[in-house]
Design a protein around this motif. Structure first.
Motif, PDB file in Angstrom:
ATOM      1  N   VAL A  49      40.666  30.538  36.471  1.00 29.83           N
ATOM      2  CA  VAL A  49      39.227  30.531  36.084  1.00 29.83           C
ATOM      3  C   VAL A  49      38.773  30.345  34.302  1.00 29.83           C
ATOM      4  CG1 VAL A  49      36.995  31.168  36.013  1.00 29.83           C
ATOM      5  CG2 VAL A  49      38.693  31.492  38.232  1.00 29.83           C
ATOM      6  N   TYR A  85      36.906  30.478  30.961  1.00 30.43           N
ATOM      7  CA  TYR A  85      35.502  30.707  31.131  1.00 30.43           C
ATOM      8  C   TYR A  85      35.474  29.562  29.357  1.00 30.43           C
ATOM      9  CZ  TYR A  85      35.208  34.031  34.235  1.00 30.43           C
ATOM     10  OH  TYR A  85      35.474  34.409  35.914  1.00 30.43           O
ATOM     11  N   TYR A 111      31.609  40.697  32.645  1.00 29.18           N
ATOM     12  CA  TYR A 111      32.777  40.193  32.956  1.00 29.18           C
ATOM     13  C   TYR A 111      33.837  41.782  33.217  1.00 29.18           C
ATOM     14  CZ  TYR A 111      37.580  38.083  32.858  1.00 29.18           C
ATOM     15  OH  TYR A 111      38.669  37.881  33.433  1.00 29.18           O
ATOM     16  N   HIS A 118      32.479  41.802  36.833  1.00 30.49           N
ATOM     17  CA  HIS A 118      33.657  40.525  37.767  1.00 30.49           C
ATOM     18  C   HIS A 118      35.011  41.507  37.968  1.00 30.49           C
ATOM     19  CE1 HIS A 118      34.062  37.031  38.816  1.00 30.49           C
ATOM     20  NE2 HIS A 118      35.682  37.143  38.306  1.00 30.49           N
ATOM     21  N   ALA A 161      36.285  41.821  41.187  1.00 25.30           N
ATOM     22  CA  ALA A 161      37.862  41.108  41.974  1.00 25.30           C
ATOM     23  C   ALA A 161      39.053  41.553  42.315  1.00 25.30           C
ATOM     24  CB  ALA A 161      38.716  39.767  40.898  1.00 25.30           C
ATOM     25  N   THR A 205      32.913  36.609  45.103  1.00 30.42           N
ATOM     26  CA  THR A 205      34.037  36.568  43.968  1.00 30.42           C
ATOM     27  C   THR A 205      33.472  35.396  42.674  1.00 30.42           C
ATOM     28  OG1 THR A 205      35.440  38.391  44.354  1.00 30.42           O
ATOM     29  CG2 THR A 205      35.623  37.349  42.989  1.00 30.42           C
ATOM     30  N   ALA A 216      31.462  34.826  39.145  1.00 25.67           N
ATOM     31  CA  ALA A 216      31.821  33.930  37.999  1.00 25.67           C
ATOM     32  C   ALA A 216      31.314  32.795  37.304  1.00 25.67           C
ATOM     33  CB  ALA A 216      33.387  33.380  38.144  1.00 25.67           C
ATOM     34  N   SER A 219      29.071  33.031  33.463  1.00 22.60           N
ATOM     35  CA  SER A 219      29.862  31.958  32.708  1.00 22.60           C
ATOM     36  C   SER A 219      28.024  31.454  32.077  1.00 22.60           C
ATOM     37  CB  SER A 219      30.007  30.674  33.416  1.00 22.60           C
ATOM     38  OG  SER A 219      31.017  29.886  32.610  1.00 22.60           O
TER      39      SER A 219
END
Length: 107
Positions: free
Chosen positions: A8, A10, A23, A27, A31, A82, A86, A90
């Motif tokens: 991923v 960003y 994050y 996040h 995760a 998840t 994300a 972003s």
């Protein structure tokens, strides 16, 4: 096949402090908890690029032992939540999501 990973990427967020808080505090724990079958997560913060400013801010790599394990995770409720999170955090644009086969060379 060697291990596979979900990558991923960003883009630079519009508000770095807000992105970092979401994050790191939301996040990454999500995760860790919800991505079933993973073997490792590597979170990278991009510091720069030789030609100037880097076009991306963070790169996350979620490692799996097989494509089947990655696919099962992506299809699970935890995987969907998840990935949606994300995209939601972003703020610099949608993240780029890639699937890659990994080869390692040890020297």
């Amino acid at each position: 096949m060697s291990g596979v990973k979900l990558i991923v990427i960003y883009p630079t967020p519009t508000d770095v402090e807000t992105f970092e808080a979401a994050y790191v505090n939301e996040h990454v724990p999500m995760a860790v908890q919800r991505l079933a079958g993973k073997t490792k997560i590597v979170a990278t913060k991009v510091l720069g690029a030789p030609a100037g400013e880097a076009p991306y801010y963070r790169i996350a790599e979620v490692h799996f032992p097989s494509m089947e394990a990655l696919e099962a995770c992506a299809e699970s409720e935890g995987g969907k939540q998840t990935l949606a999170h994300a995209a939601a955090i972003s703020s610099g644009g949608p993240p780029i999501i890639l699937i890659a086969e990994e080869e390692s060379f040890t020297f």
